[in-house]
Design an enzyme around this catalytic site. Structure first.
Site, short mmCIF file in Angstrom:
data_model
loop_
_atom_site.label_atom_id
_atom_site.label_comp_id
_atom_site.label_asym_id
_atom_site.label_seq_id
_atom_site.Cartn_x
_atom_site.Cartn_y
_atom_site.Cartn_z
N HIS A 141 -12.34 -4.12 3.41
CA HIS A 141 -11.11 -4.27 3.99
C HIS A 141 -11.26 -4.20 5.59
O HIS A 141 -12.29 -3.79 6.11
CB HIS A 141 -10.27 -3.01 3.72
CG HIS A 141 -9.82 -2.85 2.06
ND1 HIS A 141 -10.29 -1.96 1.58
CD2 HIS A 141 -9.10 -3.78 1.36
CE1 HIS A 141 -9.90 -2.02 0.16
NE2 HIS A 141 -9.27 -3.37 0.38
N GLY A 142 -10.42 -4.86 6.05
CA GLY A 142 -10.36 -5.03 7.85
C GLY A 142 -11.31 -6.10 8.10
O GLY A 142 -12.01 -6.57 7.37
N HIS B 116 -11.11 -8.17 -2.96
CA HIS B 116 -10.40 -7.44 -1.79
C HIS B 116 -10.91 -7.72 -0.58
O HIS B 116 -12.02 -8.41 -0.59
CB HIS B 116 -10.48 -6.12 -2.03
CG HIS B 116 -9.27 -5.52 -3.20
ND1 HIS B 116 -8.41 -4.54 -2.70
CD2 HIS B 116 -9.37 -5.54 -4.54
CE1 HIS B 116 -7.54 -4.24 -3.87
NE2 HIS B 116 -8.26 -5.11 -4.66
N GLY B 117 -10.11 -7.40 0.35
CA GLY B 117 -10.77 -7.62 1.86
C GLY B 117 -10.79 -9.38 2.13
O GLY B 117 -11.95 -9.57 2.45
N GLY B 118 -9.97 -9.90 1.86
CA GLY B 118 -9.93 -11.35 1.73
C GLY B 118 -10.07 -12.10 3.36
O GLY B 118 -10.17 -13.11 3.56
N SER C 2 1.09 -1.16 0.06
CA SER C 2 0.11 0.02 -0.05
C SER C 2 0.98 1.38 0.09
O SER C 2 2.14 1.14 0.33
CB SER C 2 -0.72 -0.08 1.50
OG SER C 2 -0.05 0.26 2.37
N GLU D 276 -10.33 -0.58 -9.79
CA GLU D 276 -11.37 -0.86 -9.16
C GLU D 276 -12.63 -0.21 -9.65
O GLU D 276 -12.31 0.97 -9.93
CB GLU D 276 -11.23 -0.48 -7.57
CG GLU D 276 -12.42 -0.83 -6.65
CD GLU D 276 -11.94 -0.49 -5.22
OE1 GLU D 276 -10.81 -1.12 -4.80
OE2 GLU D 276 -12.51 0.11 -4.42
N ASP E 1 -0.48 -1.62 -4.06
CA ASP E 1 -2.04 -1.88 -3.81
C ASP E 1 -2.84 -0.40 -3.48
O ASP E 1 -2.13 0.52 -2.97
CB ASP E 1 -1.98 -2.70 -2.32
CG ASP E 1 -3.25 -3.08 -2.20
OD1 ASP E 1 -4.18 -3.44 -2.89
OD2 ASP E 1 -3.44 -3.46 -0.92
N ASN F 278 -7.05 -10.89 -1.89
CA ASN F 278 -6.12 -9.94 -1.23
C ASN F 278 -6.33 -10.26 0.29
O ASN F 278 -7.19 -10.34 0.67
CB ASN F 278 -6.36 -8.56 -1.51
CG ASN F 278 -6.00 -7.79 -2.83
OD1 ASN F 278 -5.58 -8.79 -3.62
ND2 ASN F 278 -6.05 -6.76 -3.22
P1 13P Z 1 -7.86 -7.26 4.30
O1 13P Z 1 -6.99 -6.37 5.21
O2 13P Z 1 -9.37 -7.02 4.73
O3 13P Z 1 -7.47 -8.79 4.23
O4 13P Z 1 -7.75 -6.77 2.85
C1 13P Z 1 -6.86 -6.57 2.20
C2 13P Z 1 -7.14 -5.91 0.88
O5 13P Z 1 -8.07 -6.24 0.16
C3 13P Z 1 -5.79 -5.30 0.42
O6 13P Z 1 -6.11 -4.49 -0.81
#
Ligand code: 13P
Length: 282
Positions: free
Chosen positions: A179-180, A207-209, A49, A136, A84, A229
């Site tokens: 995310h998170g 994203h937000g895996g 990032s 995106e 990212d 991700n």
């Molecule tokens: P997480 O932090 O929720 O795993 O998401 C990571 C992400 O999507 C980075 O672009």
């Protein structure tokens, strides 16, 4: 070997598996990931990032660190060094000029036409430098409370127009993830996922895996997801281990020992996720 991600994702799309993007935060993190994927003999995408790049000393420092670790550790699997959520053409250019092999331009906060315009400029510069691109469409939230939050999903027609006009290598549409940490499970829109994948014919990125159940991840592999991700889950596991290590040993002061105490937790998650994603060697 540092490569861009276009061939890796094409293979993943054809064979219906996904490649993990693990975000890196420091040298040790990078080393743990590289060692584990090399052991497993699978490709990996190292996500950086803008904040993490700043923290580690800029794009050049990161690129040099990754290149030198690959050489030092004798890593033989394909490694993608990926920006990212790059927020502008200038940021993407900086990463490309520093040796990144892939960039995500995230202009999703703008109108779709503006998003297309900005993305096209990045794609042009990236292609001239043999760098792959991700972008995106739709907006991803942070720390999603699935019990009471309205989720925004990408618009199918916008995705079709976007892919046609920009010629990106991978698309990250808003599909219900965030995310998170999640409160509850995300409400992934599989019908939309399938439609975007079929109509755009481009590898999709989720994203937000972190925190998405194995079942949902496995299902998404059949609907066009080729890249997942993961960041928060590694951070949480590492932090829990380090906290325990420090609690149990009040005299330890060597930062190498402290940071290393989270190594196994990171490697275990990498192993587990790669198995769920069915990542194949290339
Ligand atoms: P997480 O932090 O929720 O795993 O998401 C990571 C992400 O999507 C980075 O672009």
């Amino acid at each position: 070997m540092l490569v861009n991600m276009s061939d890796i994702l094409k293979d993943a799309m054809q064979k219906k598996y996904a490649v993990a993007q693990f975000n890196i935060n420091n040298l040790e993190w990078t080393r743990f990931i590289l060692e584990e994927v090399d052991k497993l003999k699978v490709p990996v995408i190292l996500g950086v990032s803008e904040g993490a790049a700043k923290y580690m000393g800029g794009y050049k420092t990161v690129a040099n660190m990754v290149e030198n670790l690959i050489e030092y550790l004798g890593v033989s699997v394909p490694v993608v060094l990926h920006l990212d959520h790059g927020s502008s053409f200038d940021v993407c250019k900086q990463a490309i000029d520093s040796g990144f092999t892939s960039v995500m331009i995230d202009a999703s906060k703008y109108s779709i036409d503006e998003n297309i315009k900005i993305t096209k400029t990045v794609v042009k510069y990236a292609k001239e430098n043999n760098v792959s691109t991700e972008a995106e469409v739709g907006y991803l939230k942070n720390n999603l409370d699935t019990t009471n939050t309205e989720v925004m999903y990408a618009n199918l027609d916008e995705c079709i127009k976007f892919c046609k006009e920009t010629n990106i290598d991978a698309l990250a549409p808003a599909l219900g993830s965030a995310h998170g940490p999640y409160i509850g499970q995300p409400n992934l829109n599989f019908e939309l996922m399938k439609d975007i994948s079929e109509k755009c014919n481009v590898p999709l990125v989720l994203h937000g895996g972190s925190g998405i159940s194995d079942e949902l991840i496995k299902k998404s592999l059949n609907y066009g997801i080729c890249k997942l991700n993961i960041n928060t889950e590694l951070q949480q596991a590492w932090a829990n281990c380090v906290r325990k290590f420090l609690d149990e040993d009040k005299n330890v002061y060597d930062p190498r020992k402290i940071i290393k105490s989270g190594e196994n937790s990171i490697k275990e998650i990498i192993d587990y996720k790669i198995n769920i994603l069915g990542t194949q060697s290339i």
